[in-house]
Structure formats: structure tokens, C-alpha cells
Design an enzyme around this catalytic site. Structure first.
Site: not given
Ligand SMILES: NC(=O)c1ccc[n+]([C@@H]2O[C@H](COP(=O)([O-])OP(=O)(O)OC[C@H]3O[C@@H](n4cnc5c(N)ncnc54)[C@H](OP(=O)(O)O)[C@@H]3O)[C@@H](O)[C@H]2O)c1
Length: 298
Positions: A168-169
Site C-alpha cells: 500500500l505504501k
């Protein structure tokens, strides 16, 4: 003790309600000592093994895959039974999962606390958005040190594999790079067509107040993109963007806007060197539009 690590440790000392002094370790010890003296309520460990041996929660914020692999190889020489590791380094999901497995096998736990939307000035003001993953109990253990202490929000992926937070980062990186690309293109377009960057600034400030748009815009218009300490050096950013492009390709996602931003980062590296700031994307778009890389400060 990069910009993020310094801001996070300062805020942990200021607002983390720590019973015991924070134990700091940094590869270059002088940086840790200087920082510890400036924030107070902290001590400096001579070795990474010393720091880990006498801590329950070990929070790392390292540069890249290589730094994380190297540091955890040293850490795992120590008995880590029952210890919780929290990692805020931006590394690939593969490295994250590999380290998590090794910690688990050694009797410890890893919770991810990836830092997103966090350039150092935002970290100092506790405006980081943190993404946490790992066993629910581990995420709960770090929660009191996140919202209102090191950041403003926790995206809770409790129960998900740590690598999910890394994924997600990485996708957050697309959001950030595309934002910079948008702001850079808008400013150049405004200058070229005669609207002017100050009118564009008024529009951006109204539509996106207090957002990364205005932070990046300020760095671009003030000339901070070639004068100030970099938010992130372009060579480091390009390593990360290579992972993101690989991920997009392997999952069949089209990321053309992101590819444009990455091409501009390469121009920044060519023009201004590997330590140039990533907001130099503005200079790259200027060059492509027949303007000099450096703007006149406005
Ligand atoms: N800056 C941002 O805007 C931003 C935003 C979101 C996330 N992040 C991520 O947060 C992490 C930290 O970023 P940062 O800007 O604070 O600093 P950074 O410059 O990326 O990392 C600095 C830290 O890593 C250590 N280090 C580097 N290579 C090492 C190695 N081979 N072995 C051991 N230690 C090593 C440095 O130690 P020395 O002092 O000895 O060199 C220093 O403590 C990075 O993964 C970055 O991608 C940064």
C-alpha cells in the site's frame, strides 16, 4: 537518523509518555549523540545489539532494502523472544515478508508502520499518515505511539501480512509522484500560456488547501527544488520507483501518469545530480517546455 527518524524520535520523546528514556541507535554514532542531546530523555546505544537487548519495542526507520537486510542480520544475533519490531523503512514487500518470517522464527513479532505522505517537515508536525500491518495484538501495542504522537492517522491493516503495508505504501508513492507531476505541469502551463504561476497558486490553494499540493507548490515556486535540503534525493526515489513499476507491470496495471513522473525524475538526476530533490520534476517539465531548469524565484 534521517529526516523522518529524527522527527519521529523527537515526537516520541515529547508526546509518547515514555517511562524510560528512549534508546537510540544509528550506524553513524555521532548523529545519534547529537540528536539525543537535542531531544533529551534518551540515551545512545553503542551497538545495534545493545539497543535491541535492552528494549521491548524496537522501531526502525532505515534507508532501503540493503540497510534493512544488513541491520536485521545483526539484530537477529540477539535473543528477540517476545520483542516487537516496528519498521517504518520504505522497503519492498518481499524484503518485508522475508524479515517478518525470520523474526517470527526467532520468537519475536514484526508490525509494520509504514510512513506515507511524510516528508520531514510533515513528520515534525506529526502529520504523517501511517499504515500498520501485522498481528492485531502487535498493531494495538504500537497504536498509543502513532496517532497524536508521530502521526495524524493510522490506516489499520491489522491481521494482514506485513508485506501488505509495504504494498500500500508503494502505491501511495504513485499518488505522491503523480501529485508532484500535476503541480509541476500546471505551473509550467500557467507560465507558458500567460496565466502566471501566482494565479495558479491561488487556484491550487483554494481547491487543495493544506495538502501536499501546496507543500510541493511552495518548493517549486520558491526555488526550494534546487536550493533547499532535499525532501528525498532523486537517486533514492528512483530505486523505489523501479519497484513500483515492476509491481504495476506484474499485476497488469497501467500507470502512465506515474511513468511520466519517473521519466522526469531521470531528467532531474541528469541535470542536477543524484542528490537533487524530487520536486525538481518541476525543473524537468520546465526544460521540456523550453524554459530553464531553475526558475526565477517568484
Ligand atoms: N524523506 C521522506 O520524505 C520520506 C517519506 C516517507 C517515507 N520515507 C522513508 O523513510 C525511511 C527513512 O527516511 P529518512 O528520510 O528519514 O532517511 P534516509 O536517508 O532514507 O535513511 C537514513 C537512515 O538509514 C541509515 N542507513 C542507511 N544505509 C544504511 C546501512 N547500509 N546500514 C545501516 N544503516 C543505514 C542511516 O544511517 P547513517 O546516519 O549512518 O547514514 C540513517 O539512520 C526511508 O525508507 C524513506 O524511503 C521517507
Amino acid at each position: 537518523m534521517g529526516g523522518i527518524g529524527k522527527a519521529m524520535t523527537r515526537n516520541l520523546v515529547l508526546s509518547g509518555r515514555l517511562d524510560e528514556p528512549l534508546i537510540i541507535y544509528n550506524r553513524t554514532r555521532s548523529r545519534a549523540e547529537e540528536h539525543s542531546a537535542s531531544i533529551g530523555h534518551s540515551t545512545v546505544a553503542a551497538t545495534i545489539e545493545d539497543a535491541v537487548s535492552c528494549s521491548d519495542i524496537i522501531w526502525s526507520c532505515l534507508q532501503d532494502d540493503e540497510a534493512v537486510e544488513f541491520s536485521f542480520a545483526q539484530i537477529l544475533r540477539v535473543d528477540v523472544t517476545g520483542k516487537l519490531f516496528v519498521d517504518s523503512s520504505s522497503v519492498t514487500p518481499e524484503v518485508t515478508d522475508r524479515i517478518a518470517q525470520r523474526i517470527l522464527k526467532a520468537g519475536g513479532n514484526l508490525s509494520l508502520c509504514r510512513v506515507f505522505m511524510g516528508e520531514p517537515s510533515m513528520a515534525e508536525k506529526r502529520l504523517l499518515t501511517c499504515i500498520a500491518a501485522g498481528a492485531p495484538g502487535s498493531v494495538d501495542r504500537i497504536r498509543p505511539f502513532v496517532v497524536g504522537v508521530v502521526g495524524r492517522a493510522l490506516i489499520d491493516l491489522s491481521g494482514e501480512e506485513p508485506g501488505k503495508a509495504s504494498l500500500l505504501k508503494l502505491m501511495g508513492n504513485v499518488l505522491i509522484m503523480n501529485t508532484m507531476e500535476t503541480v509541476a505541469e500546471l505551473n509550467v502551463f500557467a507560465e507558458k500560456c500567460g496565466v502566471g504561476v501566482q494565479s495558479m497558486k491561488k487556484l491550487l490553494d483554494q481547491v487543495f488547501p493544506n495538502t501536499p499540493h501546496s507543500i510541493y507548490n511552495h518548493r517549486m515556486l520558491s526555488g526550494g527544488y534546487y536550493r533547499d535540503t532535499p525532501i528525498v534525493e532523486v537517486s533514492k526515489a528512483l530505486k523505489l520507483t523501479a519497484h513500483v513499476l515492476e509491481l504495476a507491470k506484474s499485476s497488469g496495471a497501467s500507470v502512465k501518469g506515474y511513468e511520466a513522473a519517473v521519466d522526469h525524475l531521470k531528467v532531474v538526476e541528469d541535470q542536477a545530480g543524484e542528490d537533487a530533490d524530487i520536486t525538481g520534476i518541476y525543473g524537468a517539465v520546465r526544460l521540456e517546455s523550453g524554459l530553464p531548469f531553475k526558475n526565477e524565484t517568484q
